[in-house]
Design an enzyme around this catalytic site. Structure first.
Site, PDB file in Angstrom:
ATOM      1  N   LYS A 198       3.674 -15.652   2.751  1.00 51.23           N
ATOM      2  CA  LYS A 198       3.573 -16.439   1.510  1.00 51.23           C
ATOM      3  C   LYS A 198       5.005 -16.790   1.120  1.00 51.23           C
ATOM      4  CE  LYS A 198       1.142 -18.056  -1.964  1.00 51.23           C
ATOM      5  NZ  LYS A 198       0.260 -19.236  -1.829  1.00 51.23           N
ATOM      6  N   TYR A 252       0.812  -1.216   0.000  1.00 50.92           N
ATOM      7  CA  TYR A 252       0.000   0.000   0.000  1.00 50.92           C
ATOM      8  C   TYR A 252       0.849   1.271   0.000  1.00 50.92           C
ATOM      9  CZ  TYR A 252      -3.864  -3.161   1.131  1.00 50.92           C
ATOM     10  OH  TYR A 252      -4.782  -4.168   1.116  1.00 50.92           O
ATOM     11  N   ASP A 293     -10.709  -8.655   7.902  1.00 46.27           N
ATOM     12  CA  ASP A 293     -12.133  -8.541   7.553  1.00 46.27           C
ATOM     13  C   ASP A 293     -12.793  -9.920   7.584  1.00 46.27           C
ATOM     14  OD1 ASP A 293     -11.926  -5.809   7.193  1.00 46.27           O
ATOM     15  OD2 ASP A 293     -13.206  -5.834   5.409  1.00 46.27           O
ATOM     16  N   ASP A 313      -2.802 -18.447   2.299  1.00 42.94           N
ATOM     17  CA  ASP A 313      -3.975 -19.127   1.722  1.00 42.94           C
ATOM     18  C   ASP A 313      -4.532 -20.143   2.713  1.00 42.94           C
ATOM     19  OD1 ASP A 313      -1.463 -20.136   1.229  1.00 42.94           O
ATOM     20  OD2 ASP A 313      -1.884 -20.866  -0.791  1.00 42.94           O
ATOM     21  N   ASP A 346      -5.066  -6.896   5.995  1.00 47.07           N
ATOM     22  CA  ASP A 346      -6.280  -6.177   5.590  1.00 47.07           C
ATOM     23  C   ASP A 346      -7.370  -7.207   5.242  1.00 47.07           C
ATOM     24  OD1 ASP A 346      -8.021  -4.256   4.750  1.00 47.07           O
ATOM     25  OD2 ASP A 346      -6.901  -3.655   2.976  1.00 47.07           O
TER      26      ASP A 346
END
Ligand code: NAD
Length: 365
Positions: A191, A141, A251, A223, A247
């Site tokens: 990852k 970001y 959620d 994942d 992020d």
């Protein structure tokens, strides 16, 4: 001495839920003999309308001079067509950067009384108590370049996932410190089978873990983590991960226990002030209807009492008051259940306040 709190209500329901949280803080002051001094600042769409910037300089100064910052939410359709750098959400990204808020803490707690508001079966979510620690000021970001390109006459785009070692160290260390006060387990999500930044993240996590021999470290690929959060969320205590993974996963974790309107957050820096905000947005679809759930904001204020001011009893009293009102069957509209007593935002605040001011009730539950 009075604790100075910068209050940035923002847009939409941000204003409504902030008003509720301030009433609760005033009640905490009354009940425990504490003094809070509120100073108001503008952020987001409201700030853009008033000053032409989603984060005016005076708001930044106000926050830096305060002991803690309480933020509602920003954004709304009115500002959706603005150029990216003027949009309300930029105010949010900039204040995180200005205050160097590198660690975002999002607790997910199971409320027995809300078990039927979750899309998952009660036996899967029963007793879930996890804390997501998301890196907030680095990664995709913020990395440069982030732009459109022309490669050999073909349109392309690039974003950059960039981290310095020390950015990884400070957030992972924060997660270990928090785990030490909880169930002493850190799950580091990455990852590492694909990304170099993740291989470095894993290496750093291993190094930090040596300083915390009493805390168990587990690595998990992102994942798999996305799947495990739904399949067996009880296995988690503290999860730490980089900005974008956090992020998305936070959620996902938020739906485990019901509504977005229930979930608080805290963002920490090395020096303070820390910033507290609900994880939900400005909810333009319900703005002005007095139906927003104020609990995420009230629980964010409780996190402020605990983490910025060290007021553990006061924080617990607020959390207990919320629990009491939920156990009594009161719900805002977002928390559907068959036998709920649906009440408005202001009624919910009044009920929580009444429970908080009831001495026997709020400390004993
Ligand atoms: P949102 O979180 O505002 O709303 C999503 C859904 O959840 C809506 O149906 C809304 O009514 C409901 N909801 C959210 N909070 C609630 C509450 N406290 N009580 C009851 N229901 C609640 O997300 P969105 O609709 O994607 O975004 C709306 C605006 O908010 C956009 O401009 C977005 O950019 C902004 N936003 C801001 C933040 C922030 O300020 N931290 C976070 C997310 C989105």
């Amino acid at each position: 001495m009075a604790k100075k709190i910068a209050v940035l209500p923002g847009d939409g329901i941000g204003k409504e839920v902030t008003a509720g949280a301030l009433q609760i803080l005033q009640a905490v002051g009354e009940r425990f003999g504490r003094q809070f001094e509120f100073s108001y600042g503008k952020i987001g769409g409201e700030a853009y309308d008033a000053t032409g910037s989603p984060l005016p300089e005076e708001t930044v100064s106000l926050c830096k001079e305060s002991d803690a910052v309480l933020l509602g939410a920003v954004g709304g359709p009115k500002w959706d067509q603005l150029p990216v750098h003027l949009r309300p959400e930029q105010g949010l990204l900039k204040i995180r950067k200005e205050l160097n808020l590198f660690a975002n803490l999002r607790p997910t707690t199971f409320y027995k009384s809300l078990a039927d508001s979750s899309p998952l079966r009660p036996e899967v979510i029963e007793d879930v108590d996890m804390l997501m620690v998301r890196e907030l000021t680095g990664g995709l970001y913020f990395g440069k370049p982030s732009e459109r390109l022309n490669r050999n006459g073909k349109e392309a785009a690039v974003d950059t996932l960039f981290y310095q070692r020390e950015e990884m160290e400070r957030v992972i260390e924060t997660a270990f410190k928090l785990a030490r006060k909880r169930k002493k387990k850190v799950t580091s999500v990455d990852k590492a089978n694909v990304l170099e930044s993740s291989r470095m993240w894993r290496e750093v996590a291993e190094e930090i873990a040596k300083k915390f021999p009493d805390v168990e470290l587990q690595h998990m690929l992102v994942d798999n983590a996305a799947m495990q959060l739904i399949k067996n969320p009880k296995q988690f205590d503290v999860i730490v991960t980089e900005n974008m993974f956090g992020d998305i996963l936070s959620d996902e974790a938020s739906v485990l226990t019901g509504s977005l309107g229930m979930l608080p957050s805290a963002s920490l820096s090395l020096t303070g002030p820390y910033l507290y905000e609900p994880i939900h947005g400005s909810a333009p679809d319900i703005q002005g209807k007095n139906i927003a759930n104020p609990i995420a904001m009230i629980l964010s204020a409780a996190m402020m009492l605990r983490l910025s001011f060290g007021l553990e009893d006061e924080a617990k009293a607020v959390e207990n008051a919320v629990n009491h009102v939920l156990n009594a069957g009161y719900r805002t509209k977002d928390l559907v259940s068959s036998d709920a007593k649906i009440i408005t935002t202001t009624e919910m605040v009044e009920k929580i306040k009444a429970a908080l001011l009831d001495h026997e009730l709020s400390l004993s539950i």
